[in-house]
Design a protein around this motif. Structure first.
Motif, PDB file in Angstrom:
ATOM      1  N   PHE A 194       0.903  -1.119  -0.098  1.00  0.00           N
ATOM      2  CA  PHE A 194      -0.033   0.023   0.017  1.00  0.00           C
ATOM      3  C   PHE A 194       0.874   1.209   0.115  1.00  0.00           C
ATOM      4  O   PHE A 194       0.510   2.371  -0.602  1.00  0.00           O
ATOM      5  CB  PHE A 194      -0.878   0.005   1.268  1.00  0.00           C
ATOM      6  N   ASN A 195       1.982   1.212   0.699  1.00  0.00           N
ATOM      7  CA  ASN A 195       2.698   2.509   0.881  1.00  0.00           C
ATOM      8  C   ASN A 195       3.614   2.490  -0.694  1.00  0.00           C
ATOM      9  O   ASN A 195       3.800   3.522  -1.096  1.00  0.00           O
ATOM     10  CB  ASN A 195       3.838   2.101   1.832  1.00  0.00           C
ATOM     11  N   ILE A 250      -4.791   5.565   4.622  1.00  0.00           N
ATOM     12  CA  ILE A 250      -4.631   4.300   4.157  1.00  0.00           C
ATOM     13  C   ILE A 250      -3.830   3.253   5.041  1.00  0.00           C
ATOM     14  O   ILE A 250      -4.312   2.064   5.065  1.00  0.00           O
ATOM     15  CB  ILE A 250      -3.914   4.259   2.763  1.00  0.00           C
ATOM     16  N   ASN A 251      -2.695   3.670   5.756  1.00  0.00           N
ATOM     17  CA  ASN A 251      -2.083   2.959   6.690  1.00  0.00           C
ATOM     18  C   ASN A 251      -3.019   2.136   7.766  1.00  0.00           C
ATOM     19  O   ASN A 251      -2.983   1.116   8.110  1.00  0.00           O
ATOM     20  CB  ASN A 251      -0.956   3.381   7.385  1.00  0.00           C
ATOM     21  N   GLU A 270       0.923   4.341  -2.841  1.00  0.00           N
ATOM     22  CA  GLU A 270       0.099   5.159  -1.992  1.00  0.00           C
ATOM     23  C   GLU A 270      -0.472   6.250  -2.961  1.00  0.00           C
ATOM     24  O   GLU A 270      -1.670   6.655  -2.566  1.00  0.00           O
ATOM     25  CB  GLU A 270       0.931   5.985  -0.878  1.00  0.00           C
ATOM     26  N   SER A 318      -4.564   6.756  -2.928  1.00  0.00           N
ATOM     27  CA  SER A 318      -5.114   8.094  -2.548  1.00  0.00           C
ATOM     28  C   SER A 318      -6.314   8.531  -3.514  1.00  0.00           C
ATOM     29  O   SER A 318      -7.111   9.013  -3.150  1.00  0.00           O
ATOM     30  CB  SER A 318      -3.916   9.101  -2.353  1.00  0.00           C
ATOM     31  N   ARG A 370      -2.058   9.179   3.155  1.00  0.00           N
ATOM     32  CA  ARG A 370      -1.381   8.075   3.656  1.00  0.00           C
ATOM     33  C   ARG A 370      -1.731   7.439   5.059  1.00  0.00           C
ATOM     34  O   ARG A 370      -1.749   6.612   5.116  1.00  0.00           O
ATOM     35  CB  ARG A 370       0.017   8.613   3.585  1.00  0.00           C
TER      36      ARG A 370
END
Length: 485
Positions: free
Chosen positions: A108-109, A126-127, A112, A116, A123
């Motif tokens: 995911f990072n 999302i995390n 990102e 988004s 961010r």
């Protein structure tokens, strides 16, 4: 305590305890609807929809294997080999969820920016979404595990912490640090208690048994659970994806009103989710003993009781909307009727689906749910632009009817005979649709609707006692047992 008494006590414990927990949430709903605009409420529910999707990917529905694993691997006390027993299997699955969580966080990072744009989240969100989804996967593993042995107190301890913590933290954040961005306060308020509960659960499983024999355990568990992944995703589509479609096709405020209607459905969901914690283990035991007559008898009572309860909720749903919601949410009374009716058929599906789970025919679960999800998306896509967001509620109702019919016939095919009363199922199914129509026609005439709800309750109890004589006999049995103590 006899086995039947233990089952009955657990059923009451799950149901009463869940209602106490839901009562906490219900007390908070009037607070939320007065602190949150319909748009903020819609954004928060969209986040929960994303959580429902990533929950499936993070946990791979590994919890669905627990009931079968319990009888496949057994306990050390049942002469299982240490390290190859059920407790070791459960710990191995927890380690698997943690590994998946780390992998998704990295992925995911890396992507990102793209995520988004797609999800409309920054961010941090999302995390938090990944960690929250993993926490809910771990909590589901824990609830499934303790439910196998009817340990409802452990379930209520974790669920109670989660429910109370969510309300306290959410309200504090809404009136302080996030008073200008309140949907974010709700997201953090829902996530923090779940994460803390998940940390406790990790230690709980690892203390009970070390995660040994990882490869062999997961080779079986993933093969068992993998067909449930598309089922889980499709369940999200059926239950929540319509909110994303409403946001895109109508407005985020409409999503807030539509999501609020699901608070009425949650009254029903709490009941059948509580009872399913008892129904599923009991069903497995009766199937192994080949007590098919007992299954038919008890399932008929089970369906009848849920019909009575669902009918009552539908008939008084307009008043529940007025009590829980601020004036901007009152229009949800029209949406609540088909939403709750759909919830009844969602419950009905769980009855024949138990046959598929018992025989490990989980591929049929996936096929049925995926087909239902596709139908639901198509109906929403066609009718939301024409009718508005309420079309999503009726689309879900139609989809769940088809969904139940599919699994009813598949269960009959797998078992080779019908384990459930067609007469009871057909009568209750038609009855719930008639009740929904009556409620819509009499939506502004409260006294008639409440009178019908009372009449249905009395007539159904009289029918049950004449046909089965189960409720009163159990009450008398419990009273006699208490007198003899």
């Amino acid at each position: 305590m006899t086995k039947n008494a233990k089952v009955l006590k657990a059923g009451l414990g799950y149901t009463i305890g869940n209602y106490m927990l839901k009562g906490i949430s219900f007390i908070s709903i009037p607070i939320y609807t007065r602190l949150l605009s319909t748009s903020d409420y819609g954004r928060f529910n969209n986040f929960l929809t994303y959580e429902g999707i990533f929950f499936v990917f993070v946990g791979f529905a590994i919890h669905s294997s627990y009931k079968s694993a319990r009888y496949k691997y057994k306990l050390v006390s049942e002469n299982a080999v240490p390290g190859k027993d059920y407790y070791s299997y459960a710990s191995a699955t927890i380690l698997f969820v943690l590994i998946c969580t780390l992998a998704w966080l990295i992925l995911f990072n890396i992507f990102e920016i793209q995520l988004s744009r797609l999800l409309g989240l920054d961010r941090f969100s999302i995390n938090l979404l990944v960690v929250y989804s993993a926490s809910m996967a771990l909590i589901t593993c824990f609830n499934t595990d303790v439910g196998i042995d009817y340990e409802y107190r452990k379930f209520l301890l974790v669920s109670g912490f989660n429910a109370i913590g969510t309300v306290i933290i959410s309200v504090l954040l809404l009136i302080t640090a996030f008073s200008g961005k309140r949907y974010m306060g709700m997201i953090i308020g829902a996530s923090v208690p779940s994460i803390l509960a998940a940390i406790y659960i990790i230690f709980y499983f690892f203390k009970r048994a070390r995660p040994n024999n990882l490869w062999d355990f997961l080779k079986w568990g993933i093969v068992y659970s993998l067909p449930i992944v598309p089922h889980g995703l499709s369940q999200v589509v059926l239950n929540q994806f319509d909110r994303i479609m409403i946001t895109k096709m109508v407005s985020v405020a409409a999503t807030g009103v539509y999501s609020f209607a699901y608070n009425i459905y949650s009254i029903l969901a709490v009941t059948f989710n509580s009872l399913d914690n008892v129904w599923s283990p009991w069903f497995y035991e009766q199937m192994r003993a080949k007590k098919f007559h007992e299954i038919k008898k008890i399932s008929s009572i089970y369906i009848l009781l849920m019909f009575i309860f669902s009918s009552g909720v539908i008939l008084i749903s307009p008043e529940i909307v007025f009590i829980l919601g601020e004036k901007n949410y009152w229009v949800a009374k029209y949406t609540a009727i088909p939403v709750v009716a759909g919830g009844f058929f969602a419950f009905m599906y769980t009855v024949p689906a138990a046959v598929e789970y018992y025989h490990a025919k989980t591929v049929w679960i996936a096929i049925g749910t995926t087909a239902a999800a596709i139908i639901n998306i198509l109906l929403n896509y066609i009718f939301i632009p024409k009718i508005g967001y309420i079309a999503a509620a009726y689309a879900t109702l139609v989809t769940y009817i088809l969904y139940f019919c599919f699994h009813f016939f598949i269960a009959k095919k797998i078992q080779g005979l019908n384990l459930f009363s067609t007469k009871v199922i057909l009568s209750c199914s038609v009855g719930i649709l008639v009740i929904s129509l009556i409620t819509r026609m009499l939506i502004n005439i409260m006294w008639i609707r409440w009178s019908i709800a009372l009449l249905i309750t009395v007539c159904s109890i009289l029918y049950e006692e004449n046909k089965y004589g189960y409720i009163v006999s159990k009450i008398i049995e419990l009273l006699n047992r208490r007198e003899n103590k």
